[in-house]
Scaffold this motif. Structure first.
Motif, PDB file in Angstrom:
ATOM      1  N   ILE A  70      21.629 -17.441 -21.927  1.00  0.00           N
ATOM      2  CA  ILE A  70      20.807 -16.166 -21.528  1.00  0.00           C
ATOM      3  C   ILE A  70      20.150 -15.589 -22.593  1.00  0.00           C
ATOM      4  CG2 ILE A  70      22.569 -15.974 -19.752  1.00  0.00           C
ATOM      5  CD1 ILE A  70      23.764 -13.780 -21.463  1.00  0.00           C
ATOM      6  N   GLY A  71      20.165 -16.136 -23.859  1.00  0.00           N
ATOM      7  CA  GLY A  71      19.118 -15.470 -24.751  1.00  0.00           C
ATOM      8  C   GLY A  71      19.903 -14.689 -25.840  1.00  0.00           C
ATOM      9  N   GLY A  72      21.420 -14.984 -25.857  1.00  0.00           N
ATOM     10  CA  GLY A  72      22.329 -14.165 -26.969  1.00  0.00           C
ATOM     11  C   GLY A  72      22.090 -14.872 -28.174  1.00  0.00           C
ATOM     12  N   SER A  73      22.524 -13.905 -29.302  1.00  0.00           N
ATOM     13  CA  SER A  73      22.194 -14.435 -30.768  1.00  0.00           C
ATOM     14  C   SER A  73      23.667 -14.953 -31.367  1.00  0.00           C
ATOM     15  CB  SER A  73      21.659 -13.200 -31.462  1.00  0.00           C
ATOM     16  OG  SER A  73      21.491 -13.523 -32.856  1.00  0.00           O
ATOM     17  N   GLY A  74      23.809 -15.943 -31.610  1.00  0.00           N
ATOM     18  CA  GLY A  74      25.044 -16.149 -32.249  1.00  0.00           C
ATOM     19  C   GLY A  74      25.013 -17.937 -32.707  1.00  0.00           C
ATOM     20  N   GLY A  75      26.016 -18.164 -33.513  1.00  0.00           N
ATOM     21  CA  GLY A  75      26.065 -19.700 -33.925  1.00  0.00           C
ATOM     22  C   GLY A  75      27.077 -20.597 -33.228  1.00  0.00           C
ATOM     23  N   VAL A  76      26.875 -21.939 -33.289  1.00  0.00           N
ATOM     24  CA  VAL A  76      27.728 -22.931 -32.764  1.00  0.00           C
ATOM     25  C   VAL A  76      28.828 -23.359 -33.724  1.00  0.00           C
ATOM     26  CG1 VAL A  76      26.048 -23.443 -30.939  1.00  0.00           C
ATOM     27  CG2 VAL A  76      26.173 -24.777 -33.376  1.00  0.00           C
ATOM     28  N   PHE A  77      28.905 -23.093 -35.015  1.00  0.00           N
ATOM     29  CA  PHE A  77      30.071 -23.391 -35.792  1.00  0.00           C
ATOM     30  C   PHE A  77      31.518 -22.794 -35.449  1.00  0.00           C
ATOM     31  CE2 PHE A  77      32.473 -22.564 -39.558  1.00  0.00           C
ATOM     32  CZ  PHE A  77      32.739 -23.482 -39.984  1.00  0.00           C
TER      33      PHE A  77
ATOM     34  N   GLY B 233      33.913 -12.867 -27.556  1.00  0.00           N
ATOM     35  CA  GLY B 233      33.681 -12.909 -28.973  1.00  0.00           C
ATOM     36  C   GLY B 233      33.992 -14.067 -29.708  1.00  0.00           C
ATOM     37  N   VAL B 234      33.975 -13.984 -31.049  1.00  0.00           N
ATOM     38  CA  VAL B 234      34.182 -15.154 -31.874  1.00  0.00           C
ATOM     39  C   VAL B 234      35.566 -16.035 -31.316  1.00  0.00           C
ATOM     40  CG1 VAL B 234      34.377 -16.220 -34.080  1.00  0.00           C
ATOM     41  CG2 VAL B 234      32.915 -14.392 -33.762  1.00  0.00           C
ATOM     42  N   GLY B 235      36.618 -15.242 -31.337  1.00  0.00           N
ATOM     43  CA  GLY B 235      37.888 -15.597 -30.893  1.00  0.00           C
ATOM     44  C   GLY B 235      38.960 -16.439 -31.986  1.00  0.00           C
ATOM     45  N   TYR B 236      38.731 -15.770 -33.114  1.00  0.00           N
ATOM     46  CA  TYR B 236      39.565 -16.298 -34.509  1.00  0.00           C
ATOM     47  C   TYR B 236      40.890 -16.351 -34.164  1.00  0.00           C
ATOM     48  CZ  TYR B 236      35.387 -17.764 -37.098  1.00  0.00           C
ATOM     49  OH  TYR B 236      34.450 -18.214 -37.695  1.00  0.00           O
ATOM     50  N   PRO B 237      41.593 -14.890 -33.436  1.00  0.00           N
ATOM     51  CA  PRO B 237      42.874 -14.688 -33.189  1.00  0.00           C
ATOM     52  C   PRO B 237      43.411 -15.756 -32.515  1.00  0.00           C
ATOM     53  CG  PRO B 237      41.659 -12.527 -33.241  1.00  0.00           C
ATOM     54  CD  PRO B 237      40.736 -13.754 -33.415  1.00  0.00           C
ATOM     55  N   VAL B 238      42.520 -15.910 -31.475  1.00  0.00           N
ATOM     56  CA  VAL B 238      43.157 -17.060 -30.402  1.00  0.00           C
ATOM     57  C   VAL B 238      43.096 -18.361 -30.838  1.00  0.00           C
ATOM     58  CG1 VAL B 238      42.385 -17.950 -27.903  1.00  0.00           C
ATOM     59  CG2 VAL B 238      41.829 -15.650 -28.479  1.00  0.00           C
ATOM     60  N   LEU B 239      42.065 -18.962 -32.055  1.00  0.00           N
ATOM     61  CA  LEU B 239      42.057 -19.909 -32.527  1.00  0.00           C
ATOM     62  C   LEU B 239      43.665 -20.368 -33.465  1.00  0.00           C
ATOM     63  CD1 LEU B 239      39.217 -21.584 -34.418  1.00  0.00           C
ATOM     64  CD2 LEU B 239      41.537 -21.345 -35.595  1.00  0.00           C
ATOM     65  N   GLU B 240      43.777 -18.928 -34.252  1.00  0.00           N
ATOM     66  CA  GLU B 240      44.886 -19.158 -34.972  1.00  0.00           C
ATOM     67  C   GLU B 240      46.118 -19.310 -34.204  1.00  0.00           C
ATOM     68  OE1 GLU B 240      44.801 -15.715 -37.406  1.00  0.00           O
ATOM     69  OE2 GLU B 240      43.278 -16.369 -38.650  1.00  0.00           O
ATOM     70  N   LYS B 241      46.195 -18.634 -32.894  1.00  0.00           N
ATOM     71  CA  LYS B 241      47.283 -18.856 -32.213  1.00  0.00           C
ATOM     72  C   LYS B 241      47.553 -20.128 -31.534  1.00  0.00           C
ATOM     73  CE  LYS B 241      50.046 -16.632 -28.281  1.00  0.00           C
ATOM     74  NZ  LYS B 241      50.073 -15.366 -27.293  1.00  0.00           N
ATOM     75  N   GLY B 242      46.438 -20.559 -31.287  1.00  0.00           N
ATOM     76  CA  GLY B 242      46.645 -22.199 -30.624  1.00  0.00           C
ATOM     77  C   GLY B 242      46.745 -23.063 -31.679  1.00  0.00           C
ATOM     78  N   VAL B 243      46.194 -22.923 -32.921  1.00  0.00           N
ATOM     79  CA  VAL B 243      46.980 -23.699 -34.075  1.00  0.00           C
ATOM     80  C   VAL B 243      48.444 -23.373 -34.318  1.00  0.00           C
ATOM     81  CG1 VAL B 243      46.581 -24.316 -36.577  1.00  0.00           C
ATOM     82  CG2 VAL B 243      44.425 -23.950 -35.332  1.00  0.00           C
ATOM     83  N   GLU B 244      48.895 -22.499 -34.023  1.00  0.00           N
ATOM     84  CA  GLU B 244      50.301 -22.430 -34.384  1.00  0.00           C
ATOM     85  C   GLU B 244      51.284 -22.970 -33.218  1.00  0.00           C
ATOM     86  OE1 GLU B 244      50.563 -18.107 -34.762  1.00  0.00           O
ATOM     87  OE2 GLU B 244      49.744 -18.207 -36.667  1.00  0.00           O
ATOM     88  N   GLY B 245      50.546 -23.519 -32.152  1.00  0.00           N
ATOM     89  CA  GLY B 245      51.040 -24.176 -31.003  1.00  0.00           C
ATOM     90  C   GLY B 245      51.678 -22.662 -29.994  1.00  0.00           C
ATOM     91  N   GLY B 246      50.853 -21.577 -29.794  1.00  0.00           N
ATOM     92  CA  GLY B 246      51.253 -20.714 -28.963  1.00  0.00           C
ATOM     93  C   GLY B 246      50.904 -20.854 -27.426  1.00  0.00           C
ATOM     94  N   TYR B 247      50.354 -21.871 -27.365  1.00  0.00           N
ATOM     95  CA  TYR B 247      49.790 -21.834 -25.810  1.00  0.00           C
ATOM     96  C   TYR B 247      50.180 -23.414 -25.277  1.00  0.00           C
ATOM     97  CZ  TYR B 247      46.349 -18.292 -27.066  1.00  0.00           C
ATOM     98  OH  TYR B 247      45.774 -17.005 -27.688  1.00  0.00           O
TER      99      TYR B 247
ATOM    100  N   GLY C 239      29.719  -8.747 -32.427  1.00  0.00           N
ATOM    101  CA  GLY C 239      30.450  -8.040 -33.480  1.00  0.00           C
ATOM    102  C   GLY C 239      31.902  -7.831 -32.825  1.00  0.00           C
ATOM    103  N   SER C 240      32.835  -7.460 -33.732  1.00  0.00           N
ATOM    104  CA  SER C 240      34.024  -6.885 -33.251  1.00  0.00           C
ATOM    105  C   SER C 240      34.114  -6.053 -32.159  1.00  0.00           C
ATOM    106  CB  SER C 240      34.948  -6.680 -34.622  1.00  0.00           C
ATOM    107  OG  SER C 240      34.350  -5.399 -34.954  1.00  0.00           O
ATOM    108  N   SER C 241      33.008  -5.323 -32.292  1.00  0.00           N
ATOM    109  CA  SER C 241      32.885  -4.060 -31.340  1.00  0.00           C
ATOM    110  C   SER C 241      31.549  -4.367 -30.325  1.00  0.00           C
ATOM    111  CB  SER C 241      32.428  -2.798 -31.856  1.00  0.00           C
ATOM    112  OG  SER C 241      31.206  -2.830 -32.650  1.00  0.00           O
ATOM    113  N   GLY C 242      31.240  -5.887 -30.319  1.00  0.00           N
ATOM    114  CA  GLY C 242      30.158  -6.455 -29.733  1.00  0.00           C
ATOM    115  C   GLY C 242      30.255  -6.581 -28.365  1.00  0.00           C
ATOM    116  N   SER C 243      29.325  -7.379 -27.726  1.00  0.00           N
ATOM    117  CA  SER C 243      29.549  -7.267 -26.024  1.00  0.00           C
ATOM    118  C   SER C 243      30.038  -8.660 -25.500  1.00  0.00           C
ATOM    119  CB  SER C 243      28.060  -7.073 -25.483  1.00  0.00           C
ATOM    120  OG  SER C 243      26.959  -8.097 -25.870  1.00  0.00           O
ATOM    121  N   GLY C 244      30.652  -9.255 -26.351  1.00  0.00           N
ATOM    122  CA  GLY C 244      31.451 -10.257 -25.788  1.00  0.00           C
ATOM    123  C   GLY C 244      30.865 -11.616 -25.885  1.00  0.00           C
ATOM    124  N   GLY C 245      29.637 -11.870 -26.314  1.00  0.00           N
ATOM    125  CA  GLY C 245      28.994 -13.282 -26.550  1.00  0.00           C
ATOM    126  C   GLY C 245      29.778 -14.056 -27.362  1.00  0.00           C
TER     127      GLY C 245
END
Length: 458
Positions: free
Chosen positions: A295-302, A259-273, A87-93
């Motif tokens: 390690i047993g975390g709960s989350g998807g790969v999409f 976390g999920v990293g959508y802000p980083v994804l969007e910045k990468g698409v914009e050529g910010g890195y 989650g946005s307030s989650g533990s970083g998975g």
């Protein structure tokens, strides 16, 4: 806000301290996954072990081997464990939301179907309806929700399944839009195609995406196997705690992977890195996602597949622009195509990949290069790996369905020999033996056994 003190830690600059723990500085990130594992580890281990991992293989197993039966408690446990993990307030998975939301929707559909005593065939369809509705409402992608359920879960496009799954997806999408609004899930720059020669580069990108997708799949399951081996004989509920320390060290080194990293994804698409950092994020995301699930975390790969594809495409676009100046500034276009191609290569679901990327971004202009790269990436994945990122775990549990070639019906030897003249080696092909009176040996024996004076009709 609980674990990081920010809305999305991946979008922050540097290593900001947690407002509740200022004396730790940015190092609190090392301990966030440990605390999260201490919360969701016992929860999953005690109430629903099937809620561990990325969820889709568990749903596929339920459809193929359990007649669509998924315990209702899975929806509750998966919701809590995923919220703590990603989650946005989650533990970083470093995982995505689609796996949990598919498993939650499928569990709700299964529970409803069992409550009204549906037969297994209809129960499987209702599981797919739950998955399709969850995808449609969460990502505002009703068409992709339908094809995700049909292509990956049911593997059946029959009209009886298609109609009810569409109805579920449309209904969920209407409800989701009334609450969340009607806009694309991701906000990305407008993409254009410079000229037709660019399609050759898209083909090369598809080839690279297929290789990266296979590497992602193999790394994920290799890390899972390594974690299983390292933790054998120990208490499973402590596994996320011990492994969380390794994940925390990785997130401290690369906070963009939190976390999920959508802000980083969007910045990468914009050529910010820069190119080197894009490559580092690509490799880091593969490792972080594999470790989170291992390690047993709960989350998807999409979502990780999209992230990896975006970094691959962004890096490819920067290299292409440096080699061919006419394609300079096309980083975003290559990144979007890379997103769909990597997911197609990992999940081997080309129809879903094309549709879901179009619905997530609202960019129809990339549909042709996207289809080209997706087809090539899927072909490369099929050549290099027998399994997908979803079915490898399923096959290990004995739940993978394989299409077997249809066998020709066996002919009765006597009937075949009667027609081909096989009882008399002296006859030529297509000629009947002389002792049968032109009717074959079986007919001759019947005539000899029939009493005199009786007709051929008895």
């Amino acid at each position: 806000m609980i674990f990081t003190g920010t809305a999305d830690y991946a979008a922050t600059q540097g290593h900001p301290a947690h407002p509740w723990l200022p004396w730790l500085g940015g190092a609190f990130v090392i301990f966030a996954p440990v605390v999260g594992g201490l919360l969701y580890g016992p929860l999953v281990n005690r109430f629903a072990p099937e809620a561990r991992g990325h969820g889709v293989p568990e749903v596929m197993y339920a459809v193929t081997k359990r007649g669509g039966r998924i315990p209702g408690k899975v929806a509750i446990v998966k919701s809590l464990a995923s919220a703590i993990t990603i989650g946005s307030s989650g533990s970083g998975g470093s995982v995505g939301r689609e796996g949990p939301i598919v498993q939650i929707g499928s569990a709700l559909g299964s529970t409803l179907g069992r409550a009204v005593r549906m037969p297994e065939s209809q129960l499987r369809t209702l599981v797919a309806c739950g998955a399709a509705g969850a995808i449609a409402a969460t990502f505002n992608a009703p068409i992709a929700g339908v094809f995700f359920a049909l292509e990956l879960l049911l593997r059946d496009f029959a009209a009886r399944s298609f109609g009810i799954v569409v109805l579920s997806s449309v209904t969920a999408s209407i409800v989701g839009r009334s609450i969340l609004g009607d806009h694309p899930f991701l906000t990305l720059p407008t993409c254009t195609i410079v000229n037709s020669a660019q399609f050759a580069l898209f083909a090369v990108l598809g080839l690279a995406a297929g290789l990266v997708a296979v590497g992602f799949t193999k790394t994920l399951h290799a890390v899972e196997d390594a974690c299983d081996w390292a933790w054998r004989g120990k208490s499973e509920w402590l596994r996320p705690v011990a492994g969380g320390l390794l994940l925390g060290l990785l997130l401290f080194a690369l906070p963009q992977l939190y976390g999920v990293g959508y802000p980083v994804l969007e910045k990468g698409v914009e050529g910010g890195y820069a190119l080197g950092f894009v490559a580092l994020l690509l490799v880091g995301k593969i490792v972080a996602t594999s470790l989170t699930i291992g390690i047993g975390g709960s989350g998807g790969v999409f979502a990780p597949s999209l992230f990896i594809g975006a970094m691959l495409g962004a890096g490819f676009g920067q290299v292409s622009g440096a080699m061919f100046p006419v394609f300079a500034g096309q980083t975003g276009t290559f990144a979007l195509v890379g997103m769909g191609a990597v997911f197609a290569g990992a999940g081997r679901a080309p129809i879903t990949a094309a549709i879901i990327l179009f619905e997530l971004t609202g960019e129809y202009s990339i549909i042709l290069p996207l289809l080209l790269a997706i087809v090539i990436a899927t072909g490369v994945s099929r050549v290099l790996s027998e399994d997908t990122i979803y079915t490898l775990k399923l096959r290990r549990r004995g739940g993978e369905r394989r299409r077997r070639p249809r066998r020709r019906p066996r002919r009765h030897p006597a009937a075949f020999d009667a027609c081909a003249g096989g009882h008399d080696r002296g006859t030529r092909r297509g000629e009947l033996p002389a002792h049968s009176g032109g009717r074959g040996p079986d007919v001759a024996r019947v005539r000899q056994a029939r009493p005199a004076g009786t007709s051929s009709w008895g």
